[in-house]
Design a protein around this motif. Sequence first.
Motif, short mmCIF file in Angstrom:
data_model
loop_
_atom_site.label_atom_id
_atom_site.label_comp_id
_atom_site.label_asym_id
_atom_site.label_seq_id
_atom_site.Cartn_x
_atom_site.Cartn_y
_atom_site.Cartn_z
N GLY A 10 26.33 27.72 -58.82
CA GLY A 10 24.80 28.17 -59.54
C GLY A 10 24.87 29.10 -59.18
N LYS A 11 24.56 30.27 -60.69
CA LYS A 11 24.52 32.00 -60.33
C LYS A 11 23.57 32.52 -58.95
CE LYS A 11 24.50 31.98 -65.26
NZ LYS A 11 23.53 32.17 -66.55
N GLY A 12 22.96 31.94 -58.62
CA GLY A 12 22.17 32.86 -57.52
C GLY A 12 21.52 34.06 -57.91
N THR A 13 20.89 33.92 -59.41
CA THR A 13 20.32 35.02 -60.01
C THR A 13 19.29 35.58 -58.85
OG1 THR A 13 20.08 33.75 -61.83
CG2 THR A 13 18.78 35.71 -61.26
N ARG A 14 18.40 34.80 -57.58
CA ARG A 14 17.10 35.09 -56.79
C ARG A 14 17.79 36.58 -55.94
NH1 ARG A 14 14.16 30.27 -55.48
NH2 ARG A 14 15.99 29.28 -55.35
N LEU A 15 19.61 35.75 -55.55
CA LEU A 15 20.01 36.51 -54.35
C LEU A 15 20.55 38.26 -54.69
CD1 LEU A 15 22.29 33.19 -52.83
CD2 LEU A 15 20.63 35.80 -51.21
N ARG A 16 21.13 38.36 -56.48
CA ARG A 16 21.31 39.37 -56.24
C ARG A 16 20.16 40.76 -55.73
NH1 ARG A 16 20.65 38.80 -63.27
NH2 ARG A 16 22.68 37.73 -63.48
N PRO A 17 21.43 41.66 -54.99
CA PRO A 17 22.74 41.82 -55.83
C PRO A 17 23.88 41.15 -55.67
CG PRO A 17 22.08 43.88 -54.25
CD PRO A 17 21.05 42.66 -54.62
N LEU A 18 23.42 40.94 -54.55
CA LEU A 18 24.69 39.87 -53.65
C LEU A 18 25.72 38.76 -54.57
CD1 LEU A 18 22.78 38.40 -50.12
CD2 LEU A 18 24.06 40.59 -50.28
N THR A 19 25.34 38.74 -55.40
CA THR A 19 26.08 37.62 -56.75
C THR A 19 26.33 38.76 -57.75
OG1 THR A 19 23.99 36.69 -57.46
CG2 THR A 19 24.91 35.33 -55.50
N ASP A 20 26.76 39.84 -57.86
CA ASP A 20 26.58 40.95 -59.16
C ASP A 20 28.18 40.54 -59.39
OD1 ASP A 20 24.42 41.55 -59.08
OD2 ASP A 20 24.58 43.32 -58.30
N ASP A 21 28.61 40.09 -58.65
CA ASP A 21 30.15 40.00 -58.28
C ASP A 21 30.45 38.65 -57.63
OD1 ASP A 21 30.07 40.53 -55.98
OD2 ASP A 21 31.57 42.03 -55.81
N LYS A 22 29.74 37.61 -57.74
CA LYS A 22 30.58 36.23 -56.64
C LYS A 22 29.83 35.60 -57.45
CE LYS A 22 30.84 37.73 -52.69
NZ LYS A 22 30.00 39.30 -53.08
N PRO A 23 29.88 34.27 -57.32
CA PRO A 23 29.13 33.07 -56.90
C PRO A 23 28.19 32.97 -56.49
CG PRO A 23 31.46 32.35 -57.13
CD PRO A 23 31.41 33.30 -57.56
N LYS A 24 27.01 32.22 -55.83
CA LYS A 24 26.13 31.97 -55.35
C LYS A 24 26.81 31.39 -53.34
CE LYS A 24 21.69 29.90 -54.18
NZ LYS A 24 21.02 29.38 -54.70
N VAL A 25 27.77 30.73 -54.15
CA VAL A 25 28.44 30.06 -52.83
C VAL A 25 29.35 30.42 -52.27
CG1 VAL A 25 28.36 27.67 -53.69
CG2 VAL A 25 30.30 28.65 -54.11
N LEU A 26 29.99 31.85 -52.71
CA LEU A 26 30.77 32.75 -51.49
C LEU A 26 29.65 34.07 -51.20
CD1 LEU A 26 33.93 32.70 -54.33
CD2 LEU A 26 33.32 31.19 -52.44
N VAL A 27 28.77 33.78 -51.37
CA VAL A 27 28.05 34.87 -50.35
C VAL A 27 27.92 34.89 -49.44
CG1 VAL A 27 25.86 35.54 -49.47
CG2 VAL A 27 26.62 35.02 -52.34
N GLU A 28 28.44 35.04 -48.15
CA GLU A 28 28.79 35.09 -46.88
C GLU A 28 27.59 34.90 -46.22
OE1 GLU A 28 32.08 37.79 -45.44
OE2 GLU A 28 32.91 37.14 -46.84
N VAL A 29 27.25 34.58 -44.82
CA VAL A 29 26.67 34.09 -43.71
C VAL A 29 26.61 34.55 -42.54
CG1 VAL A 29 25.08 32.98 -42.82
CG2 VAL A 29 24.94 33.16 -44.98
N ASP A 30 26.89 34.99 -41.84
CA ASP A 30 28.03 35.39 -40.40
C ASP A 30 28.80 36.30 -40.94
OD1 ASP A 30 27.40 35.59 -37.89
OD2 ASP A 30 27.38 34.05 -37.28
N GLY A 31 29.74 36.21 -42.21
CA GLY A 31 31.22 35.94 -41.54
C GLY A 31 32.25 34.98 -42.41
N ASN A 32 31.23 34.72 -43.31
CA ASN A 32 31.89 32.61 -43.00
C ASN A 32 31.09 33.02 -44.57
OD1 ASN A 32 34.17 32.41 -42.10
ND2 ASN A 32 32.61 31.04 -40.67
N PRO A 33 32.46 32.64 -46.70
CA PRO A 33 31.14 31.90 -47.51
C PRO A 33 30.70 30.81 -46.96
CG PRO A 33 33.29 32.64 -47.89
CD PRO A 33 32.92 32.18 -46.35
N LEU A 34 29.25 30.91 -47.46
CA LEU A 34 28.46 29.95 -47.53
C LEU A 34 28.73 28.08 -48.01
CD1 LEU A 34 25.20 30.89 -50.40
CD2 LEU A 34 25.37 29.81 -47.30
N LEU A 35 29.97 28.12 -48.87
CA LEU A 35 30.84 27.44 -49.57
C LEU A 35 32.11 26.42 -48.11
CD1 LEU A 35 31.55 24.99 -50.99
CD2 LEU A 35 33.18 26.52 -51.93
#
Length: 244
Positions: free
Chosen positions: A9-34
């Motif tokens: 997924g692109k993670g359009t609704r997560l922008r700007p967090l996904t401007d430069d990365k896919p959705k699953v690489l957005v970090e939560v508590d220091g770790n990528p979702l993936l």
Amino acid sequence: MQAVVLAAGKGTRLRPLTDDKPKVLVEVDGNPLLEDVMDNLIEIGATEFVLVVGYMKEKIIERYGDEYKNIPITYAHQREQLGLAHAILQAEPHIDDDFMLMLGDNVFRSNLGDVINRQQEERADAAFLVEEVPYEEASRYGVLDTNEYGEIVEVMEKPDDPPSNLVMTGFYTFTPEIFHACHLVQPSDRGEYELPDAIDLLIQSGRTIDAIRMGGWRIDVGYPEDRDRAEERLTDAEVAAPAE
């Protein structure tokens, strides 16, 4: 058991967090979702990952290569975002037997192992982790109806008039029969191949699908505020954990 992770997924609704990365690489508590997803799957016995990638897939492939914590990774490429049933079909060539499926944008702290245990019973063709939500929110999800034995008898994608407040959470186990059902699915009004439609075909063919009630919690990270909520829950859990 092999584990399929949907990570295209692109993670359009997560922008700007996904401007430069896919959705699953957005970090939560220091770790990528993936990584949080894969850690959960390793804990319940994943022997191989099949990552379905698409948007900015090169960033995922460059980061993880061919294994994560000694668990081999195979990549399947979804070139167009055409729905979850379409995404699952990209993994079909790599799956040998029963498998787990997790959406790559969910943070779980719950009883995932109960779903695996149920899948390993001979009577179960599939098992889903499900949760109850307020009735007014149910129409945002894939809604389930169950019989007296806890078997799923109907699945609807975002119905206007939900028959229950029991919804899918983003963690499933299947036999390879799900692929045949996904091949039969027709595009929805949204132009996508919907997973609930494939599940409904399994049910109509007489397959047994069990609903496992969720213990614990999960957060679907769809918006920046969801990421913040997930971080708060994880931080609270760390603070509440007893010292070793």
